[in-house]
Write an enzyme that holds these catalytic residues in place. Structure first.
Site, short mmCIF file in Angstrom:
data_model
loop_
_atom_site.label_atom_id
_atom_site.label_comp_id
_atom_site.label_asym_id
_atom_site.label_seq_id
_atom_site.Cartn_x
_atom_site.Cartn_y
_atom_site.Cartn_z
N ASP A 261 0.86 -1.18 0.00
CA ASP A 261 0.00 0.00 0.00
C ASP A 261 0.90 1.23 0.00
O ASP A 261 2.07 1.17 0.40
CB ASP A 261 -0.88 -0.04 1.25
CG ASP A 261 -1.64 1.24 1.49
OD1 ASP A 261 -2.30 1.70 0.55
OD2 ASP A 261 -1.56 1.77 2.61
N ASP B 63 -0.19 5.14 0.90
CA ASP B 63 -0.42 6.09 2.00
C ASP B 63 -0.56 5.36 3.34
O ASP B 63 -1.34 4.43 3.48
CB ASP B 63 -1.69 6.90 1.72
CG ASP B 63 -1.55 7.74 0.46
OD1 ASP B 63 -0.83 8.74 0.50
OD2 ASP B 63 -2.13 7.36 -0.57
N THR C 17 -2.74 0.14 -4.31
CA THR C 17 -3.16 1.38 -3.68
C THR C 17 -4.62 1.74 -3.98
O THR C 17 -5.19 1.27 -4.97
CB THR C 17 -2.24 2.54 -4.15
OG1 THR C 17 -2.65 3.76 -3.55
CG2 THR C 17 -2.28 2.70 -5.67
N GLY C 18 -5.17 2.59 -3.13
CA GLY C 18 -6.49 3.15 -3.41
C GLY C 18 -6.42 4.32 -4.36
O GLY C 18 -7.43 4.78 -4.87
N LYS D 100 -8.20 -4.97 -3.41
CA LYS D 100 -6.78 -5.10 -3.68
C LYS D 100 -6.41 -6.58 -3.84
O LYS D 100 -5.53 -6.93 -4.62
CB LYS D 100 -5.95 -4.45 -2.58
CG LYS D 100 -6.06 -2.93 -2.55
CD LYS D 100 -5.14 -2.33 -1.50
CE LYS D 100 -5.28 -0.82 -1.43
NZ LYS D 100 -4.35 -0.21 -0.45
N ASP E 43 -2.31 -0.70 6.01
CA ASP E 43 -2.69 -0.07 7.27
C ASP E 43 -4.18 0.18 7.45
O ASP E 43 -4.61 0.51 8.56
CB ASP E 43 -1.96 1.28 7.42
CG ASP E 43 -2.49 2.34 6.46
OD1 ASP E 43 -2.88 3.42 6.93
OD2 ASP E 43 -2.53 2.08 5.25
N SER E 44 -4.98 0.03 6.39
CA SER E 44 -6.39 0.42 6.48
C SER E 44 -7.31 -0.71 6.01
O SER E 44 -6.85 -1.75 5.52
CB SER E 44 -6.65 1.67 5.64
OG SER E 44 -5.91 2.77 6.15
N ASN F 162 -9.12 -0.94 3.44
CA ASN F 162 -9.02 -1.30 2.02
C ASN F 162 -7.84 -2.24 1.76
O ASN F 162 -7.66 -2.70 0.64
CB ASN F 162 -8.99 -0.07 1.11
CG ASN F 162 -7.77 0.81 1.32
OD1 ASN F 162 -6.96 0.60 2.22
ND2 ASN F 162 -7.65 1.83 0.48
#
Length: 248
Positions: A10, A12, A44-45, A172, A195-196, A198
């Protein structure tokens, strides 16, 4: 040599520090993994336009998973697959934002759309992700409940103050599966770091799912391991421990 052949990172809150930069330690660990034949990809988002500079900075030649899996790129300029939200669905999601007076944004194939440039959207726009953002948890809960009445989505977040909506079945993890097919690898050979929420699906499906030290609590609880934060070169720590030093 480690059984891990693919590292999915990821951006961010994970690879990037608080200044949205790749630290020197993270850069070195990525380079060392690649020198040992391990493929490193970005998952990534972000949409490809804002993810690509980091891909280029690290001199990667690998595929990319962008917009939470709605797009998979064979390289930075060659699209492999794309999944879209239909326009009628997006209009219904927009109405929820207006009714709840909630900030919204999203990504189309042309770039980001939000309340400030919503008038520029058309029925021809190809929507990849729709998001809401609010510091008011009760407002987010109401918004989420209403979105669930609109249809089936992958509902995640990239921060505790937002909601991210992708087409059902798209994550993802689904994007990384596509990359594994391209590279003739299995998900057991993947280490994913995030970390999140998603990142949840990819951490669960990867052979090794690593949560950052700054990750949301739910993400830490489901991960196989927890590394340092994005201020502590957590990505480099994970690469060294679970890939470079795994069989030493």
């Amino acid at each position: 040599m480690s059984r891990i052949k693919l590292i999915a990172l990821d951006l961010d809150g994970t690879l990037l520090n608080e200044d949205s930069q790749v630290s020197e330690e993270n850069r070195k660990a990525i380079a060392e993994a690649r020198s040992q034949g391990v493929t490193v990809i970005v998952a990534t988002g972000r949409e490809v336009q804002t993810a690509k500079p980091y891909w280029q900075e690290l001199s990667l030649e690998s595929p990319m998973v962008t917009v939470n899996g709605s797009e998979v790129w064979k390289s930075s300029g060659e699209l492999h697959m794309r999944q879209r939200l239909n326009v009628e669905t997006v209009m219904a999601l927009h109405k929820i934002a207006v009714d709840e007076d909630c900030w919204f944004y999203g990504y189309t194939t042309e770039g980001m759309i939000d309340a400030d440039n919503w008038s520029g959207t058309t029925t021809e726009s190809q929507w990849l992700k729709f998001c809401y953002s609010s510091e008011n948890r009760n407002q987010l809960a109401r918004v989420r409940a209403k979105t669930e009445e609109v249809g089936l989505f992958e509902i995640t977040n990239s921060h505790s103050s937002n909601i991210e909506l992708n087409p059902s079945g798209i994550s993802k993890a689904s994007g990384i599966r596509e990359v594994c097919d391209l590279l003739a690898l299995s998900m057991e050979e993947v280490m994913a770091v995030g970390d999140s929420l998603n990142d949840k699906a990819m951490l669960l499906e990867a052979g090794i799912g690593v949560a950052m030290g700054n990750a949301q609590d739910e993400v830490k609880q489901l991960a196989n391991a927890v590394t340092g934060s994005n201020r502590e070169d957590g990505v480099a720590q994970a690469i060294r421990r679970y890939v470079l030093e795994a069989d030493k």
